[in-house]
Design an enzyme around this catalytic site. Structure first.
Site, PDB file in Angstrom:
ATOM      1  N   ARG A 167     -26.263  34.265  57.366  1.00  0.00           N
ATOM      2  CA  ARG A 167     -24.945  34.835  57.047  1.00  0.00           C
ATOM      3  C   ARG A 167     -25.005  36.000  56.055  1.00  0.00           C
ATOM      4  O   ARG A 167     -24.051  36.253  55.328  1.00  0.00           O
ATOM      5  CB  ARG A 167     -24.001  33.754  56.487  1.00  0.00           C
ATOM      6  CG  ARG A 167     -23.730  32.600  57.456  1.00  0.00           C
ATOM      7  CD  ARG A 167     -22.889  33.063  58.642  1.00  0.00           C
ATOM      8  NE  ARG A 167     -22.548  31.949  59.504  1.00  0.00           N
ATOM      9  CZ  ARG A 167     -23.191  31.636  60.636  1.00  0.00           C
ATOM     10  NH1 ARG A 167     -24.234  32.359  61.018  1.00  0.00           N
ATOM     11  NH2 ARG A 167     -22.810  30.621  61.366  1.00  0.00           N
ATOM     12  N   SER A 216     -15.033  28.589  59.961  1.00  0.00           N
ATOM     13  CA  SER A 216     -15.698  27.660  59.042  1.00  0.00           C
ATOM     14  C   SER A 216     -15.514  28.122  57.602  1.00  0.00           C
ATOM     15  O   SER A 216     -15.725  29.294  57.285  1.00  0.00           O
ATOM     16  CB  SER A 216     -17.191  27.584  59.357  1.00  0.00           C
ATOM     17  OG  SER A 216     -17.386  27.033  60.637  1.00  0.00           O
ATOM     18  N   GLU A 298     -18.334  30.227  53.084  1.00  0.00           N
ATOM     19  CA  GLU A 298     -18.636  31.138  54.180  1.00  0.00           C
ATOM     20  C   GLU A 298     -17.544  32.202  54.275  1.00  0.00           C
ATOM     21  O   GLU A 298     -17.789  33.336  54.654  1.00  0.00           O
ATOM     22  CB  GLU A 298     -18.744  30.376  55.505  1.00  0.00           C
ATOM     23  CG  GLU A 298     -19.220  31.250  56.647  1.00  0.00           C
ATOM     24  CD  GLU A 298     -19.828  30.463  57.789  1.00  0.00           C
ATOM     25  OE1 GLU A 298     -19.594  30.871  58.937  1.00  0.00           O
ATOM     26  OE2 GLU A 298     -20.527  29.477  57.538  1.00  0.00           O
TER      27      GLU A 298
END
Length: 308
Positions: A167, A216, A298
């Site tokens: 990420r 998420s 996230e």
């Protein structure tokens, strides 16, 4: 007040950002700039005073803008930056092209970018965050990304330049990503579309797709089940440690951890950014108390809280 360049595109002052994020929260940006084309973006960045911060946004699918807004020039790419073309197994997409549209157009041409179909957001965000699912990741298929630097220069970046991680990537400070080139395996168009339909069905069954969320909320602990590597482990998920902490369905103001999928933070209709971020922090605290695990956000959170 800093004097900004006069662009061909649209430059709005004190522009609220709540309608530009999926969670529908957030205060105003000092300015919102929507460039007309690449040359307009280059000229604007070249002339923009060096001390003026910029913040590129996509479709706001993975973003909380705090209630006090953003002290920056927010740059949002639109038409002129959303083209998609396919040549053999190579797919070129503008940063503003939606991931789902790229997946569908690639499938039409027999190119397998099906993993992008269920990822909310645009290609710029997918590259920036190394988005992925179903054990496929942007890093696996990206061949080149093109940026406009803060000095207004067009620069091509390789996957090595981007240094893809879980990420994360290393985009140069102040750069605006404008397009990406992917190379992916061939597939039968009918089979690719059928796979995407199955993925969508599974997503709708397991995730609160009809609620206002940003996907998420937290990364799976230590990147479990999200590295895409052959020896990946799938036994530690963010939703599981949230459940174990008793936070499924927890609320704060208008914010809620979804009862359908406890790693989805949703705006039930009246949430402020402070509600959403505050609930997320409560979840992190409870998870740490019950399991000793520190969940990492996230969702990106930016801007200033509302002053008392």
């Amino acid at each position: 007040m800093t004097t900004l360049p006069a662009p061909k595109g649209r430059l709005s002052r004190a522009r609220p950002l709540s309608d530009l994020t999926w969670l529908r929260v957030g205060g105003p940006a000092d300015y919102l700039f929507q460039p007309a084309d690449i040359e307009d973006l280059q000229a604007f960045l070249l002339e923009l005073p060096a001390e003026t911060p910029i913040f590129p946004i996509g479709v706001g699918s993975n973003l909380i803008v705090r209630d006090g807004g953003l002290r920056a020039v927010v740059i949002r790419l639109g038409r002129g930056f959303n083209t998609i073309s396919v040549d053999g197994n190579t797919v070129t997409a503008g940063a503003a092209a939606l991931d789902a549209h790229v997946a569908r157009k690639a499938a039409d041409a027999g190119v397998d970018l099906t993993f992008l179909r269920t990822i909310p957001g645009s290609i710029g965000g997918a590259v920036r965050m190394n988005a992925g699912c179903y054990a496929s990741y942007t890093a696996d298929v990206l061949r080149k990304a093109t940026i406009v630097t803060r000095q207004g220069d067009l620069v091509d970046l390789t996957p090595e330049d981007l240094n893809f991680r879980y990420r994360q990537t290393d985009l140069p400070e102040g750069a605006v990503l404008i397009s990406a080139v992917f190379e992916a395996p061939s597939g039968n168009p009918e089979d690719l579309h059928a796979r995407m339909e199955a993925q969508l069905k599974k997503r709708d069954e397991t995730q609160p797709t009809k609620d206002r969320s940003a996907g998420s909320t937290f990364r799976n602990p230590a990147g479990f089940s999200s590295t895409g590597k052959a020896d990946d482990v799938h036994d530690l998920k963010a939703w599981k440690v949230i459940d174990d902490a008793g936070m499924r369905g927890a609320t704060l103001g208008g914010a809620q951890m979804s009862s359908k999928h406890s790693n989805f933070l949703i705006n039930t209709g009246s949430a402020t950014a402070a509600d959403l971020e505050g609930l997320g922090e409560e979840v992190r605290k409870k998870v740490y108390e019950t399991s000793g695990i520190t969940l990492e956000w996230e969702i990106m959170r930016v801007g200033d809280p509302l002053k008392e």
